[in-house]
Design a protein around this motif. Structure first.
Motif, PDB file in Angstrom:
ATOM      1  N   GLU A 272     -35.441  30.648   4.456  1.00 31.32           N
ATOM      2  CA  GLU A 272     -36.628  31.494   4.291  1.00 31.32           C
ATOM      3  C   GLU A 272     -37.118  31.440   2.853  1.00 31.32           C
ATOM      4  O   GLU A 272     -36.328  31.416   1.911  1.00 31.32           O
ATOM      5  CB  GLU A 272     -36.310  32.945   4.688  1.00 31.32           C
ATOM      6  CG  GLU A 272     -37.535  33.849   4.737  1.00 31.32           C
ATOM      7  CD  GLU A 272     -38.602  33.342   5.699  1.00 31.32           C
ATOM      8  OE1 GLU A 272     -39.791  33.383   5.311  1.00 31.32           O
ATOM      9  OE2 GLU A 272     -38.264  32.901   6.814  1.00 31.32           O
ATOM     10  N   ASN A 273     -38.412  31.402   2.691  1.00 25.16           N
ATOM     11  CA  ASN A 273     -39.014  31.460   1.355  1.00 25.16           C
ATOM     12  C   ASN A 273     -39.944  32.664   1.290  1.00 25.16           C
ATOM     13  O   ASN A 273     -41.022  32.663   1.873  1.00 25.16           O
ATOM     14  CB  ASN A 273     -39.797  30.178   1.058  1.00 25.16           C
ATOM     15  CG  ASN A 273     -40.499  30.246  -0.283  1.00 25.16           C
ATOM     16  OD1 ASN A 273     -40.149  31.052  -1.133  1.00 25.16           O
ATOM     17  ND2 ASN A 273     -41.496  29.400  -0.471  1.00 25.16           N
ATOM     18  N   ASP A 274     -39.502  33.698   0.562  1.00 23.74           N
ATOM     19  CA  ASP A 274     -40.333  34.890   0.378  1.00 23.74           C
ATOM     20  C   ASP A 274     -40.758  35.032  -1.077  1.00 23.74           C
ATOM     21  O   ASP A 274     -41.214  36.088  -1.510  1.00 23.74           O
ATOM     22  CB  ASP A 274     -39.584  36.144   0.826  1.00 23.74           C
ATOM     23  CG  ASP A 274     -38.347  36.425  -0.036  1.00 23.74           C
ATOM     24  OD1 ASP A 274     -37.973  35.549  -0.840  1.00 23.74           O
ATOM     25  OD2 ASP A 274     -37.770  37.510   0.100  1.00 23.74           O
ATOM     26  N   ALA A 275     -40.597  33.949  -1.858  1.00 23.37           N
ATOM     27  CA  ALA A 275     -40.846  34.017  -3.296  1.00 23.37           C
ATOM     28  C   ALA A 275     -42.167  33.345  -3.658  1.00 23.37           C
ATOM     29  O   ALA A 275     -42.667  32.481  -2.937  1.00 23.37           O
ATOM     30  CB  ALA A 275     -39.704  33.361  -4.057  1.00 23.37           C
ATOM     31  N   GLU A 276     -42.681  33.726  -4.808  1.00 27.51           N
ATOM     32  CA  GLU A 276     -43.909  33.097  -5.288  1.00 27.51           C
ATOM     33  C   GLU A 276     -43.656  31.641  -5.678  1.00 27.51           C
ATOM     34  O   GLU A 276     -44.507  30.773  -5.496  1.00 27.51           O
ATOM     35  CB  GLU A 276     -44.461  33.872  -6.484  1.00 27.51           C
ATOM     36  CG  GLU A 276     -45.826  33.391  -6.925  1.00 27.51           C
ATOM     37  CD  GLU A 276     -46.518  34.393  -7.835  1.00 27.51           C
ATOM     38  OE1 GLU A 276     -47.401  33.965  -8.574  1.00 27.51           O
ATOM     39  OE2 GLU A 276     -46.181  35.590  -7.798  1.00 27.51           O
TER      40      GLU A 276
ATOM     41  N   TRP B   4     -39.355  35.368  -8.351  1.00 25.97           N
ATOM     42  CA  TRP B   4     -40.275  36.442  -7.983  1.00 25.97           C
ATOM     43  C   TRP B   4     -40.930  37.019  -9.228  1.00 25.97           C
ATOM     44  O   TRP B   4     -40.252  37.266 -10.235  1.00 25.97           O
ATOM     45  CB  TRP B   4     -39.536  37.571  -7.268  1.00 25.97           C
ATOM     46  CG  TRP B   4     -38.892  37.202  -5.982  1.00 25.97           C
ATOM     47  CD1 TRP B   4     -39.459  37.191  -4.731  1.00 25.97           C
ATOM     48  CD2 TRP B   4     -37.519  36.833  -5.763  1.00 25.97           C
ATOM     49  NE1 TRP B   4     -38.534  36.826  -3.780  1.00 25.97           N
ATOM     50  CE2 TRP B   4     -37.328  36.604  -4.390  1.00 25.97           C
ATOM     51  CE3 TRP B   4     -36.424  36.669  -6.630  1.00 25.97           C
ATOM     52  CZ2 TRP B   4     -36.114  36.224  -3.839  1.00 25.97           C
ATOM     53  CZ3 TRP B   4     -35.213  36.281  -6.095  1.00 25.97           C
ATOM     54  CH2 TRP B   4     -35.044  36.055  -4.712  1.00 25.97           C
TER      55      TRP B   4
ATOM     56  N   PRO C 262     -45.236  30.539   1.039  1.00 30.59           N
ATOM     57  CA  PRO C 262     -44.231  31.340   1.739  1.00 30.59           C
ATOM     58  C   PRO C 262     -44.027  30.862   3.172  1.00 30.59           C
ATOM     59  O   PRO C 262     -44.877  30.170   3.735  1.00 30.59           O
ATOM     60  CB  PRO C 262     -44.835  32.748   1.707  1.00 30.59           C
ATOM     61  CG  PRO C 262     -46.309  32.513   1.666  1.00 30.59           C
ATOM     62  CD  PRO C 262     -46.506  31.282   0.838  1.00 30.59           C
ATOM     63  N   GLY C 263     -42.896  31.256   3.731  1.00 31.75           N
ATOM     64  CA  GLY C 263     -42.598  30.915   5.116  1.00 31.75           C
ATOM     65  C   GLY C 263     -41.329  30.090   5.209  1.00 31.75           C
ATOM     66  O   GLY C 263     -40.759  29.672   4.200  1.00 31.75           O
TER      67      GLY C 263
ATOM     68  N   TRP D 240     -35.115  30.897  -6.009  1.00 32.99           N
ATOM     69  CA  TRP D 240     -36.296  31.711  -5.700  1.00 32.99           C
ATOM     70  C   TRP D 240     -36.708  32.437  -6.973  1.00 32.99           C
ATOM     71  O   TRP D 240     -35.858  33.011  -7.666  1.00 32.99           O
ATOM     72  CB  TRP D 240     -35.990  32.746  -4.618  1.00 32.99           C
ATOM     73  CG  TRP D 240     -35.619  32.184  -3.288  1.00 32.99           C
ATOM     74  CD1 TRP D 240     -36.438  31.997  -2.209  1.00 32.99           C
ATOM     75  CD2 TRP D 240     -34.314  31.772  -2.838  1.00 32.99           C
ATOM     76  NE1 TRP D 240     -35.733  31.481  -1.137  1.00 32.99           N
ATOM     77  CE2 TRP D 240     -34.420  31.333  -1.508  1.00 32.99           C
ATOM     78  CE3 TRP D 240     -33.058  31.716  -3.471  1.00 32.99           C
ATOM     79  CZ2 TRP D 240     -33.340  30.864  -0.777  1.00 32.99           C
ATOM     80  CZ3 TRP D 240     -31.979  31.232  -2.757  1.00 32.99           C
ATOM     81  CH2 TRP D 240     -32.120  30.818  -1.409  1.00 32.99           C
TER      82      TRP D 240
END
Length: 200
Positions: free
Chosen positions: A135-139, A194, A175-176, A192
């Motif tokens: 998962e990639n939830d980072a900028e 942020w 993201p995604g 990651w």
């Protein structure tokens, strides 16, 4: 660029801040920033002799070993931490007084730095054989190939990229989920980054 290929073979060579060696600058933000005013920086250095780390006040650092027999860190509080290629990551404040010793010959490392209060980050090793979703939830996200060959990365937008040893992918504002596949055992370092929000 939302997806950039990083390669040790084409990275910018720069002197260490303390003049004790050379580093390969893989990525820096904002573009054109220097060692005193970057928001974040990704680099790789060849450490050929024992000595102190450069001081980076107000910066958080993570260090992973990419090659060589090992690197022994004497931390500011006297603790000894030993790094091995493909192994655990050392995380520390840039102002901490750290001295490094070589276990047996020169080593290559991966260094990630973020400006405290503006950005934060996490760097971890990921053994890979077969397919795995991440998962990639980072900028900003970094995928770095430490061992293995022909690692396929399928991005959330459907784009496919291949990674070889000594190469990485820098994903910005993408993201995604990512789908990673390695036909043979491999090892990646994933990071990651942020952006910190004031008042949160």
């Amino acid at each position: 660029m939302p997806c950039t290929l990083l390669d040790l073979a084409t990275a910018r060579v720069m002197p260490w801040k303390n003049g004790g060696g050379e580093t390969l600058e893989l990525a820096i933000a904002p573009a054109g920033a220097g060692l005193e005013d970057f928001a974040w920086r990704i680099s790789s250095a060849r450490v050929g002799a024992a000595g102190p780390f450069s001081a980076f006040a107000g910066v958080d650092r993570s260090l992973a070993l990419l090659s060589g027999a090992g690197l022994r860190l004497q931390r500011g509080d006297g603790r000894i931490e030993e790094l091995h290629a493909g192994g655990a990551v050392a995380a520390f404040a840039g102002e901490e007084a750290i001295t490094a010793e070589l276990v047996d010959g020169a080593v290559g490392d991966l260094n990630l730095m973020t400006r405290r209060g503006a950005w934060r980050h996490r760097l971890v090793p990921l053994p890979l054989h077969g397919q795995q979703e991440v998962e990639n939830d980072a900028e900003v996200m970094l995928l770095w190939c430490q061992a293995g060959a022909g690692i396929e990365c399928r991005l959330a937008n459907g784009e496919k990229r291949l990674l070889e040893i000594g190469q990485g992918l820098l994903l910005e504002s993408l993201p995604g989920p990512l789908v990673l596949h390695a036909q043979q055992p491999a090892l990646l370092y994933l990071a990651w980054l942020w952006r910190e929000t004031n008042g949160s």
